[in-house]
Scaffold this active site. Structure first.
Site, PDB file in Angstrom:
ATOM      1  N   ASN A   8     -12.882 -31.144 -61.117  1.00 14.72           N
ATOM      2  CA  ASN A   8     -12.474 -30.597 -62.417  1.00 14.72           C
ATOM      3  C   ASN A   8     -12.590 -29.082 -62.302  1.00 14.72           C
ATOM      4  O   ASN A   8     -13.686 -28.532 -62.373  1.00 14.72           O
ATOM      5  CB  ASN A   8     -13.380 -31.139 -63.522  1.00 14.72           C
ATOM      6  CG  ASN A   8     -12.929 -30.697 -64.907  1.00 14.72           C
ATOM      7  OD1 ASN A   8     -12.068 -29.822 -65.049  1.00 14.72           O
ATOM      8  ND2 ASN A   8     -13.512 -31.287 -65.934  1.00 14.72           N
ATOM      9  N   ARG A  90      -8.444 -33.382 -61.804  1.00 19.18           N
ATOM     10  CA  ARG A  90      -8.060 -33.304 -63.213  1.00 19.18           C
ATOM     11  C   ARG A  90      -6.986 -32.231 -63.368  1.00 19.18           C
ATOM     12  O   ARG A  90      -7.143 -31.099 -62.927  1.00 19.18           O
ATOM     13  CB  ARG A  90      -9.263 -32.936 -64.076  1.00 19.18           C
ATOM     14  CG  ARG A  90      -8.902 -32.775 -65.551  1.00 19.18           C
ATOM     15  CD  ARG A  90      -9.887 -31.893 -66.280  1.00 19.18           C
ATOM     16  NE  ARG A  90      -9.496 -31.686 -67.669  1.00 19.18           N
ATOM     17  CZ  ARG A  90      -9.874 -30.653 -68.397  1.00 19.18           C
ATOM     18  NH1 ARG A  90     -10.641 -29.719 -67.872  1.00 19.18           N
ATOM     19  NH2 ARG A  90      -9.488 -30.539 -69.637  1.00 19.18           N
ATOM     20  N   HIS A 179      -7.221 -33.911 -73.602  1.00 21.76           N
ATOM     21  CA  HIS A 179      -8.391 -34.805 -73.573  1.00 21.76           C
ATOM     22  C   HIS A 179      -7.981 -36.275 -73.424  1.00 21.76           C
ATOM     23  O   HIS A 179      -8.748 -37.177 -73.775  1.00 21.76           O
ATOM     24  CB  HIS A 179      -9.245 -34.659 -74.850  1.00 21.76           C
ATOM     25  CG  HIS A 179      -9.790 -33.298 -75.070  1.00 21.76           C
ATOM     26  ND1 HIS A 179      -9.850 -32.722 -76.332  1.00 21.76           N
ATOM     27  CD2 HIS A 179     -10.290 -32.368 -74.226  1.00 21.76           C
ATOM     28  CE1 HIS A 179     -10.369 -31.513 -76.240  1.00 21.76           C
ATOM     29  NE2 HIS A 179     -10.638 -31.271 -74.966  1.00 21.76           N
ATOM     30  N   ARG A 239     -10.704 -21.759 -81.524  1.00 23.24           N
ATOM     31  CA  ARG A 239      -9.281 -21.978 -81.824  1.00 23.24           C
ATOM     32  C   ARG A 239      -9.079 -22.337 -83.279  1.00 23.24           C
ATOM     33  O   ARG A 239      -9.908 -23.012 -83.894  1.00 23.24           O
ATOM     34  CB  ARG A 239      -8.719 -23.094 -80.934  1.00 23.24           C
ATOM     35  CG  ARG A 239      -8.794 -22.806 -79.451  1.00 23.24           C
ATOM     36  CD  ARG A 239      -8.302 -24.012 -78.667  1.00 23.24           C
ATOM     37  NE  ARG A 239      -8.484 -23.840 -77.229  1.00 23.24           N
ATOM     38  CZ  ARG A 239      -8.899 -24.794 -76.415  1.00 23.24           C
ATOM     39  NH1 ARG A 239      -9.215 -25.993 -76.894  1.00 23.24           N
ATOM     40  NH2 ARG A 239      -9.026 -24.556 -75.121  1.00 23.24           N
ATOM     41  N   ARG A 283     -24.330 -25.070 -82.702  1.00 21.17           N
ATOM     42  CA  ARG A 283     -25.785 -25.054 -82.883  1.00 21.17           C
ATOM     43  C   ARG A 283     -26.228 -23.771 -83.581  1.00 21.17           C
ATOM     44  O   ARG A 283     -27.102 -23.794 -84.461  1.00 21.17           O
ATOM     45  CB  ARG A 283     -26.483 -25.212 -81.537  1.00 21.17           C
ATOM     46  CG  ARG A 283     -26.318 -26.585 -80.911  1.00 21.17           C
ATOM     47  CD  ARG A 283     -26.756 -26.632 -79.474  1.00 21.17           C
ATOM     48  NE  ARG A 283     -25.879 -25.816 -78.615  1.00 21.17           N
ATOM     49  CZ  ARG A 283     -25.937 -25.823 -77.285  1.00 21.17           C
ATOM     50  NH1 ARG A 283     -26.813 -26.587 -76.669  1.00 21.17           N
ATOM     51  NH2 ARG A 283     -25.119 -25.059 -76.573  1.00 21.17           N
ATOM     52  N   GLY A 331     -19.784 -34.292 -80.938  1.00 26.97           N
ATOM     53  CA  GLY A 331     -19.718 -35.688 -81.381  1.00 26.97           C
ATOM     54  C   GLY A 331     -20.880 -36.530 -80.910  1.00 26.97           C
ATOM     55  O   GLY A 331     -21.366 -37.406 -81.626  1.00 26.97           O
ATOM     56  N   GLU A 384     -15.052 -38.582 -68.372  1.00 27.19           N
ATOM     57  CA  GLU A 384     -13.723 -38.333 -67.819  1.00 27.19           C
ATOM     58  C   GLU A 384     -13.724 -38.489 -66.309  1.00 27.19           C
ATOM     59  O   GLU A 384     -12.744 -38.954 -65.716  1.00 27.19           O
ATOM     60  CB  GLU A 384     -13.261 -36.931 -68.212  1.00 27.19           C
ATOM     61  CG  GLU A 384     -13.034 -36.770 -69.711  1.00 27.19           C
ATOM     62  CD  GLU A 384     -12.912 -35.321 -70.143  1.00 27.19           C
ATOM     63  OE1 GLU A 384     -11.785 -34.908 -70.466  1.00 27.19           O
ATOM     64  OE2 GLU A 384     -13.938 -34.622 -70.166  1.00 27.19           O
TER      65      GLU A 384
END
Length: 404
Positions: A8, A90, A179, A239, A283, A331, A384
């Protein structure tokens, strides 16, 4: 048993894992950081051991690839390079060309290169890394695993933008999403919670610094939040997510900045960072939220609302929902986001979670919904890399059998 490596890569990083397949046992893993800078960092983990070299220099991805392969052999994890049966890379953007993972060929390499304008930082780095590992392991099959492939099952009305159709056709402008490898993994992991459901309706929330939500029906993508690029969809760390397109033109006019400067602002200085003016890290924003900072309160409310809006939209698109999945950095590890979004979904969708249990879940898999909830809510850590390894092994095995 077969050894399969996953790669990756970013513009200045190379993350790697070596698996024993099909057991999916991780033999070693690590990261090459600060490629192209004066000093780099090389982290290597195997067994219960870990080494970090912060004095190393990686002028290019080529030196990083050489270091990775050499270290794997030095540590005795492999005796010979031929033991590595496949390398899965990836690739962020596969465009309209790839609806599944594919063997790297000269033609496929050119197609991936042609898509660099859609993912300039990502695809260029992926190709640099592919070429670097090809030089070190020229006889090892390399497989491209695309972030966009899972979303190719969307129907036209789900991926088209309402611009002149000839432009969509001529320039391949459409919703590609991202994703996809994560969303596919999460959907497959849901099988153990769905029993014999023959037409499962799944909403997966990959919520990290980059974030996307996908609607899946019968294990195929129906809709996804990110757009032509990862800028679209829900609000993220830096973003904007979706917004009125005229904001872009108006900002160019009133700020005097160029279109490129405004575009970079929307990508790198907006989202949690831009609205809060505190940080792109949830955080930090939550810490300010708990301290009563009005900027943080505004930001967290906006962030949660955007997630809830998309879940509601996909509930309608699917005609219901059997299971709602939380994953990725926020999440998996931020109970307050899960709690507050699920509260927003309570009255309309009948979502109810065990809030005390939810508070204890950090990066572990668990069902957090109550028996009264009309939708099962689950936290599932994404993986992934293992999806990349599975596809790499599948294609390499097929290639080997075809040569017999």
């Amino acid at each position: 048993m077969a050894k399969v490596m996953t790669i990756n890569s970013g513009s200045s990083t190379v993350k790697f894992k070596l698996y024993e397949m099909p057991e999916e046992k991780v033999l070693c893993s690590g990261n090459c950081e600060r490629i192209g800078e004066k000093t780099g960092i090389f982290t290597f983990k195997w067994g219960d051991q870990k080494e970090v070299d912060d004095k190393i220099v990686f002028p290019t991805h080529g030196e990083a690839a050489q270091k990775v392969i050499a270290t794997i052999k030095e540590k005795g994890i492999i005796k010979d390079f031929s033991e590595i049966e496949a390398i899965g890379h990836r690739i962020v953007q596969g465009g309209k060309y790839f609806s599944e993972s594919a063997l790297f060929t000269e033609e496929n390499e050119k197609l991936i290169e042609s898509l660099i304008p859609l993912a300039p930082l990502h695809n260029a780095a992926h190709l640099a890394c592919y070429r670097a590992f090809k030089e070190v392991l020229p006889d090892t099959p390399a497989i491209a695993v695309f972030d966009t492939a899972y979303h190719q099952s969307m129907e036209e009305e789900d991926y088209l933008f309402a611009i002149p159709y000839e432009l969509s056709e001529k320039y391949s402008i459409r919703r590609y999403g991202a994703h996809g490898t994560s969303h596919q993994y999460l959907a497959q992991e849901c099988k153990k919670y769905l029993g014999k459901n023959k037409d499962p309706k799944i909403i997966t929330c990959h919520i990290g610094s980059g974030a996307s939500i996908t609607a899946t029906r019968n294990y195929k993508c129906v809709a996804t939040s990110m757009g032509l690029t990862p800028l679209g969809g829900i609000m993220m760390g830096t973003r904007t997510g979706d917004m009125d397109p005229s904001v872009f033109n108006y900002l160019v006019q009133v700020t005097g900045q160029s279109a490129e400067e405004v575009y970079q602002m929307l990508n790198k200085k907006s989202g949690l960072l831009g609205v809060s003016q505190i940080s792109n890290d949830s955080r930090d924003v939550y810490a300010a939220f708990e301290a009563g900072d009005p900027r943080a309160i505004r930001t967290i409310k906006l962030f949660n609302r955007r997630i809830a809006d998309y879940i509601g939209q996909y509930y309608v698109r699917l005609g219901g929902c059997d299971i709602l999945v939380w994953s990725a950095g926020i999440g998996e590890n931020e109970p307050r986001t899960r709690r507050d979004v699920c509260r927003l979904l309570h009255d309309s969708l009948g979502v109810e979670i065990d809030e005390k249990l939810n508070e204890t879940i950090h990066g572990t898999e668990a069902v957090i919904s109550t028996k009264k909830s009309k939708i099962k809510v689950v936290v599932i850590p994404t993986d992934e890399e293992v999806m990349i390894a599975r596809d790499a092994l599948r294609i390499a095995t097929s290639l080997k059998e075809g040569k017999k």
